[in-house]
Motif scaffolding. Structure first.
Motif, PDB file in Angstrom:
ATOM      1  N   ILE A 252     -65.955  -4.371 -35.865  1.00 45.37           N
ATOM      2  CA  ILE A 252     -65.362  -3.376 -34.911  1.00 45.37           C
ATOM      3  C   ILE A 252     -65.917  -3.204 -33.838  1.00 45.37           C
ATOM      4  CG2 ILE A 252     -64.521  -1.167 -34.868  1.00 45.37           C
ATOM      5  CD1 ILE A 252     -64.250  -1.206 -38.089  1.00 45.37           C
ATOM      6  N   GLU A 253     -65.360  -3.044 -32.754  1.00 46.37           N
ATOM      7  CA  GLU A 253     -65.912  -2.656 -31.474  1.00 46.37           C
ATOM      8  C   GLU A 253     -65.852  -1.160 -31.070  1.00 46.37           C
ATOM      9  OE1 GLU A 253     -63.926  -4.991 -28.154  1.00 46.37           O
ATOM     10  OE2 GLU A 253     -65.410  -6.831 -28.444  1.00 46.37           O
ATOM     11  N   ARG A 254     -66.949  -0.927 -30.618  1.00 46.21           N
ATOM     12  CA  ARG A 254     -67.150   0.660 -30.459  1.00 46.21           C
ATOM     13  C   ARG A 254     -67.724   0.695 -28.876  1.00 46.21           C
ATOM     14  NH1 ARG A 254     -68.853  -0.530 -35.549  1.00 46.21           N
ATOM     15  NH2 ARG A 254     -67.617   0.540 -37.275  1.00 46.21           N
ATOM     16  N   ARG A 255     -67.601   1.829 -28.511  1.00 50.14           N
ATOM     17  CA  ARG A 255     -68.224   2.509 -27.335  1.00 50.14           C
ATOM     18  C   ARG A 255     -68.853   3.713 -27.658  1.00 50.14           C
ATOM     19  NH1 ARG A 255     -65.338   1.917 -21.439  1.00 50.14           N
ATOM     20  NH2 ARG A 255     -67.637   1.994 -21.068  1.00 50.14           N
ATOM     21  N   TRP A 256     -70.078   4.007 -27.274  1.00 52.01           N
ATOM     22  CA  TRP A 256     -70.866   5.152 -27.685  1.00 52.01           C
ATOM     23  C   TRP A 256     -71.104   5.581 -26.378  1.00 52.01           C
ATOM     24  CZ3 TRP A 256     -72.079   5.530 -32.857  1.00 52.01           C
ATOM     25  CH2 TRP A 256     -71.842   4.252 -33.604  1.00 52.01           C
ATOM     26  N   VAL A 257     -71.156   7.083 -26.466  1.00 49.17           N
ATOM     27  CA  VAL A 257     -71.919   8.080 -25.370  1.00 49.17           C
ATOM     28  C   VAL A 257     -73.216   8.513 -26.114  1.00 49.17           C
ATOM     29  CG1 VAL A 257     -71.771  10.065 -24.098  1.00 49.17           C
ATOM     30  CG2 VAL A 257     -69.901   8.617 -24.394  1.00 49.17           C
ATOM     31  N   TYR A 258     -74.409   8.153 -25.296  1.00 45.05           N
ATOM     32  CA  TYR A 258     -75.769   8.811 -25.822  1.00 45.05           C
ATOM     33  C   TYR A 258     -76.280   9.757 -25.028  1.00 45.05           C
ATOM     34  CZ  TYR A 258     -77.809   5.053 -23.153  1.00 45.05           C
ATOM     35  OH  TYR A 258     -78.448   4.428 -22.061  1.00 45.05           O
ATOM     36  N   LEU A 259     -77.177  10.604 -25.470  1.00 43.55           N
ATOM     37  CA  LEU A 259     -77.923  11.428 -24.548  1.00 43.55           C
ATOM     38  C   LEU A 259     -79.298  10.995 -24.476  1.00 43.55           C
ATOM     39  CD1 LEU A 259     -78.432  14.491 -23.708  1.00 43.55           C
ATOM     40  CD2 LEU A 259     -79.755  14.830 -26.257  1.00 43.55           C
ATOM     41  N   HIS A 260     -79.661  11.084 -22.980  1.00 45.09           N
ATOM     42  CA  HIS A 260     -81.122  10.809 -22.445  1.00 45.09           C
ATOM     43  C   HIS A 260     -81.648  11.930 -21.712  1.00 45.09           C
ATOM     44  CE1 HIS A 260     -79.708   8.991 -18.931  1.00 45.09           C
ATOM     45  NE2 HIS A 260     -78.447   8.602 -19.787  1.00 45.09           N
ATOM     46  N   TYR A 261     -82.619  12.645 -22.200  1.00 43.61           N
ATOM     47  CA  TYR A 261     -83.154  13.584 -21.129  1.00 43.61           C
ATOM     48  C   TYR A 261     -83.796  13.007 -20.065  1.00 43.61           C
ATOM     49  CZ  TYR A 261     -82.673  17.416 -24.913  1.00 43.61           C
ATOM     50  OH  TYR A 261     -82.223  18.096 -25.696  1.00 43.61           O
ATOM     51  N   PHE A 262     -84.345  11.848 -20.075  1.00 45.36           N
ATOM     52  CA  PHE A 262     -85.211  11.306 -19.233  1.00 45.36           C
ATOM     53  C   PHE A 262     -84.151  10.041 -18.564  1.00 45.36           C
ATOM     54  CE2 PHE A 262     -88.154  13.397 -21.841  1.00 45.36           C
ATOM     55  CZ  PHE A 262     -88.708  14.213 -20.816  1.00 45.36           C
ATOM     56  N   LYS A 263     -84.919   9.029 -18.689  1.00 45.76           N
ATOM     57  CA  LYS A 263     -84.116   7.473 -17.991  1.00 45.76           C
ATOM     58  C   LYS A 263     -83.121   7.015 -19.065  1.00 45.76           C
ATOM     59  CE  LYS A 263     -87.647   6.668 -14.783  1.00 45.76           C
ATOM     60  NZ  LYS A 263     -89.056   5.846 -14.222  1.00 45.76           N
ATOM     61  N   ALA A 264     -82.106   6.452 -18.457  1.00 46.87           N
ATOM     62  CA  ALA A 264     -81.068   5.849 -19.477  1.00 46.87           C
ATOM     63  C   ALA A 264     -81.617   4.909 -20.580  1.00 46.87           C
ATOM     64  CB  ALA A 264     -80.195   4.969 -18.656  1.00 46.87           C
ATOM     65  N   GLY A 265     -82.783   4.123 -20.234  1.00 43.27           N
ATOM     66  CA  GLY A 265     -83.646   3.216 -21.184  1.00 43.27           C
ATOM     67  C   GLY A 265     -84.272   4.110 -22.248  1.00 43.27           C
ATOM     68  N   GLN A 266     -84.023   5.496 -22.348  1.00 37.07           N
ATOM     69  CA  GLN A 266     -85.012   6.269 -23.169  1.00 37.07           C
ATOM     70  C   GLN A 266     -83.940   7.199 -24.151  1.00 37.07           C
ATOM     71  OE1 GLN A 266     -87.261   7.537 -19.738  1.00 37.07           O
ATOM     72  NE2 GLN A 266     -89.015   7.273 -21.195  1.00 37.07           N
ATOM     73  N   PRO A 267     -83.260   6.347 -25.123  1.00 37.76           N
ATOM     74  CA  PRO A 267     -82.107   7.224 -25.831  1.00 37.76           C
ATOM     75  C   PRO A 267     -82.967   8.337 -26.594  1.00 37.76           C
ATOM     76  CG  PRO A 267     -82.591   5.185 -26.655  1.00 37.76           C
ATOM     77  CD  PRO A 267     -83.084   5.093 -25.364  1.00 37.76           C
ATOM     78  N   SER A 268     -82.222   9.497 -26.563  1.00 39.75           N
ATOM     79  CA  SER A 268     -82.926  10.756 -27.211  1.00 39.75           C
ATOM     80  C   SER A 268     -82.607  10.800 -28.854  1.00 39.75           C
ATOM     81  CB  SER A 268     -82.490  12.056 -26.797  1.00 39.75           C
ATOM     82  OG  SER A 268     -82.919  12.090 -25.576  1.00 39.75           O
ATOM     83  N   ILE A 269     -83.859  11.081 -29.696  1.00 40.15           N
ATOM     84  CA  ILE A 269     -83.733  11.049 -30.953  1.00 40.15           C
ATOM     85  C   ILE A 269     -83.239  12.418 -31.596  1.00 40.15           C
ATOM     86  CG2 ILE A 269     -85.338  11.179 -33.002  1.00 40.15           C
ATOM     87  CD1 ILE A 269     -87.236   9.329 -31.674  1.00 40.15           C
ATOM     88  N   ASN A 270     -82.272  11.965 -32.631  1.00 40.76           N
ATOM     89  CA  ASN A 270     -81.581  13.160 -33.247  1.00 40.76           C
ATOM     90  C   ASN A 270     -82.333  13.532 -34.332  1.00 40.76           C
ATOM     91  OD1 ASN A 270     -79.725  14.854 -34.460  1.00 40.76           O
ATOM     92  ND2 ASN A 270     -78.087  13.595 -34.546  1.00 40.76           N
ATOM     93  N   TRP A 271     -82.994  14.958 -34.314  1.00 44.63           N
ATOM     94  CA  TRP A 271     -83.858  15.365 -35.422  1.00 44.63           C
ATOM     95  C   TRP A 271     -82.827  16.163 -36.545  1.00 44.63           C
ATOM     96  CZ3 TRP A 271     -88.881  15.463 -36.732  1.00 44.63           C
ATOM     97  CH2 TRP A 271     -89.733  14.799 -36.156  1.00 44.63           C
TER      98      TRP A 271
END
Length: 733
Positions: free
Chosen positions: A287-306
């Motif tokens: 299945i093809e998906r598009r994701w929106v992800y959080l990054h406080y800093f740069k786009a190459g630093q996806p934020s961890i979900n605690w």
């Protein structure tokens, strides 16, 4: 029968004195499995070999294997862990050298880690008084694109593996460094990054919706019928930042929480929000998906979900910490960007709650507890309010970076006025922040951060007294920021640059040259360098002659100036001016011909020279440091109690009063101006009739009078540590 043998009582540590039931720290031991998997076939989700390769590259996979080695072991129960213990941490490592791997010039064919573990370097550290080395981030960072590794986007703070980056050395070299440090009664401090990873195997598996990997991140699948809300991702890119309108639409649609409290690294057209979107990514299920992800800093630093139900992000971070302590042998860990671990939607019209969130406190408590449980300690770099630093330090990290006073002591130097510094120090004490729980530092790898969040956010409407008038926190922060920008950048200091709205890219030496009014660094003479050195030692005294950790870097030890902008033009292209303050340096003079570090950072101009050269010169900066640290150690200033930062008789004067273990008082007196000051030191804690002894010379400089004061004369940029012993008239020895 042997006669009874009597032993003199040994000197006991803080831990043994106050926690007599504690066993000696016992660190559990593990080994991370290493394997090389063949790269066969196309790097696509329906290739089982590629998916298996990604799994074996992932941090979460290694975390699971490490946890299996630790579970059910008695060694996991030998150390207390519930409460932070800052003074015990300070006793284990009181003076830190903070390295930045890509800026260290090594001997030819020597790695960064082997250079840090070199006996001659530790002999030099021992002469100066350095007892701990913070390596900086040395594990693999950056990303993965297909089979190919992509470079780090933020100085290796975008970690993608537990494996040591071969650019810096090997795991065995890290372990040897820990052994050499231990032989010199030192420790090694490693990093974990609990807020984000890079776009490595874990992120690629998350995009492919494999197992619980999406639970690692703050990433949300956008239903296909809503893809029209999303921007197109250009060919060759793996994501694009969304604008504020898209952010608002996705929030209204119930996908994301929308706007957060601030956008770090904001840049029009590059990063306008904290959210980015992927193109259509095919999952392992086809299945093809598009994701929106959080990054406080740069786009190459996806934020961890605690707080994902899988707790995959938590398992990843804890596993990484366990690897550093139990496998590599580190004695402590830095928690990077640990104040951004919780986000929550707020009422309509308000930005999401993303700073100072209780989840951050809870997550930090868990991380710090597991590290203490394994025999180590943690420190945090938390650029939030003093309230947050206090709250996070109550149950979380053992030590906190002194963002409270760092901009304030620079302000004191450039203005020749310590009023703001005295204000911040007293605010910290009023909030219950113990000076001994702070890492008081000179330059590190970042810009000279303003870190005036305390005044700009929670206390923006509070009234403070400054300059003889009442002023709001917001206006006070603006005034201090304006003072620093005007005095440290622009036409009078063109070698320093602002960094976004967060601070100034500069070195400690170039803060001083700007304060001295030196515009052209190429025209400095020997007298100028001597004055810079004296002011540099003054700043070292401020940080070292008070309770807590004293930290400094190679840029400080060598007296480095900023790198000319044209020499790092490619690195500055995206607006990150901090590269001018990260010049390469050769601590031991092992590669004098090298124009750059192995990582390509150009060599900076050194005012003081290498450590071997300095240690042969009694008047050098390194020898001046050794003198300061010797006083700090002999009198136990690092674990003292700060009693008072009193008002002063001259605006350029700073006085700190500390209670030592034997109930004597140590008074640090500093002159932040270019003029001689005949001063009177006064504090209610100084007992009348007591002698005041200069700890540098062991000479009595006066007696405390009935007004609880004594006189002292300070040369420009001079600092003097004084001991006051009630009822004693002998010398300091």
């Amino acid at each position: 029968m042997n006669p009874e043998i009597h032993h003199e009582p040994s000197e006991i540590s803080y831990d043994e004195q106050f926690y007599p039931a504690r066993p000696r720290p016992l660190k559990p031991s593990v080994r991370r499995a290493t394997r090389v998997d063949a790269q066969t076939g196309e790097p696509v989700p329906d290739n089982p070999n590629y998916v298996e390769w990604l799994i074996n590259q992932s941090i979460l996979h290694d975390a699971k294997l490490i946890a299996e080695q630790l579970s059910g072991k008695g060694s996991m129960w030998q150390n207390p862990y519930a409460d932070p213990n800052p003074r015990a941490a300070v006793e284990r490592g009181s003076v830190w050298f903070t390295a930045y791997p890509i800026s260290i010039i090594t001997a030819p064919r020597a790695s960064f880690l082997s250079s840090l573990g070199d006996e001659s370097l530790w002999q030099a550290f021992s002469e100066i008084g350095v007892t701990a080395v913070h390596t900086g981030p040395v594990k693999q960072a950056g990303g993965i694109n297909g089979w190919r590794a992509t470079p780090s986007v933020d100085g290796h703070f975008d970690r993608i593996s537990m494996q040591i980056d071969s650019a810096f050395g090997t795991e065995e070299e890290f372990r040897k460094l820990c052994v050499v440090a231990s032989a010199y009664d030192g420790i090694v401090i490693d990093d974990i990054v609990p807020g984000h990873t890079g776009k490595g195997a874990d992120f690629r598996l998350a995009e492919m919706a494999y197992a619980d990997y999406p639970g690692i991140y703050h990433m949300v699948e956008i239903e296909q019928q809503d893809w029209h809300l999303l921007p197109r991702v250009p060919e060759g890119r793996d994501s694009v930042n969304i604008d504020a309108d898209t952010e608002a639409q996705l929030a209204r649609a119930g996908y994301i929480i929308g706007q957060l409290q601030r956008v770090i690294f904001y840049e029009l057209g590059v990063k306008e929000t904290n959210w980015s979107v992927t193109p259509a990514v095919k999952g392992v299920d086809g299945i093809e998906r598009r994701w929106v992800y959080l990054h406080y800093f740069k786009a190459g630093q996806p934020s961890i979900n605690w707080l994902d139900p899988s707790f995959a992000g938590m398992r990843l971070v804890i596993g990484d910490a366990c690897h550093s302590i139990a496998d590599l042998g580190a004695g402590a860990l830095r928690l990077d960007a640990n104040g951004f671990l919780g986000v929550e939607r707020r009422t309509e019209g308000l930005p999401g709650w993303s700073e100072g969130h209780p989840l951050s406190e809870a997550a930090n408590h868990l991380i710090a507890s597991i590290v203490r449980k394994m025999g180590g300690f943690t420190f945090q770099e938390l650029n939030l309010t003093i309230d947050d630093i206090k709250a996070m330090g109550t149950t979380g990290a053992d030590l906190s970076y002194d963002f409270i006073n760092r901009p304030a002591y620079h302000h004191a130097l450039v203005m020749g006025n310590t009023e703001f510094l005295r204000l911040t120090m007293n605010l910290a004490r009023d909030h219950g922040v113990d000076a001994a729980s702070l890492v008081h530092a000179l330059q590190n790898h970042d810009e000279l951060t303003f870190e005036l969040v305390h005044f700009a956010t929670l206390h923006k409407d509070d009234e403070f007294v400054y300059g003889g008038e009442s002023i709001t926190g917001s206006d006070l922060g603006d005034r201090i920021r304006k003072d620093l920008c005007e005095r440290l950048t622009g036409r009078w200091a063109p070698y320093n640059r602002t960094f976004t709205t967060n601070g100034i890219a500069c070195t400690t030496a170039s803060v001083i040259t700007a304060a001295l009014g030196i515009r052209d660094l190429d025209r400095m003479d020997a007298a100028d360098i001597d004055t810079v050195k004296q002011a540099h030692l003054l700043l070292a005294m401020f940080n070292a002659l008070q309770p807590g950790v004293f930290a400094l870097s190679g840029w400080d030890l060598c007296g480095l100036l900023p790198v000319p902008s044209e020499d790092v033009a490619d690195l500055l292209a995206e607006g990150d001016t901090r590269w001018i303050n990260r010049g390469a340096h050769d601590l031991m003079g092992v590669n004098p011909e090298a124009a750059r570090s192995e990582s390509g950072i150009p060599r900076g101009t050194s005012l003081y020279g290498s450590l071997p050269v300095q240690l042969q010169d009694p008047a050098s900066f390194a020898r001046g440091l050794a003198r300061i640290i010797d006083v700090r150690n002999r009198f136990g200033i690092a674990t003292a109690v700060q009693l008072d930062v009193p008002t002063v008789s001259h605006k350029g004067l700073l006085v700190m009063v500390h209670e030592l273990a034997d109930s004597s008082l140590e008074v640090t007196v500093l002159n932040f101006t270019s003029e001689e000051i005949a001063a009177t030191v006064q504090s209610q804690f100084l007992p009348a009739g007591s002698p005041a002894i200069n700890l540098f010379t062991d000479e009595q400089i006066g007696t405390v009078d009935e007004l609880h004061s004594f006189p002292i004369t300070l040369a420009p940029y001079e600092g003097v540590p004084v001991v006051v012993r009630p009822g004693r008239s002998d010398d300091a020895g």
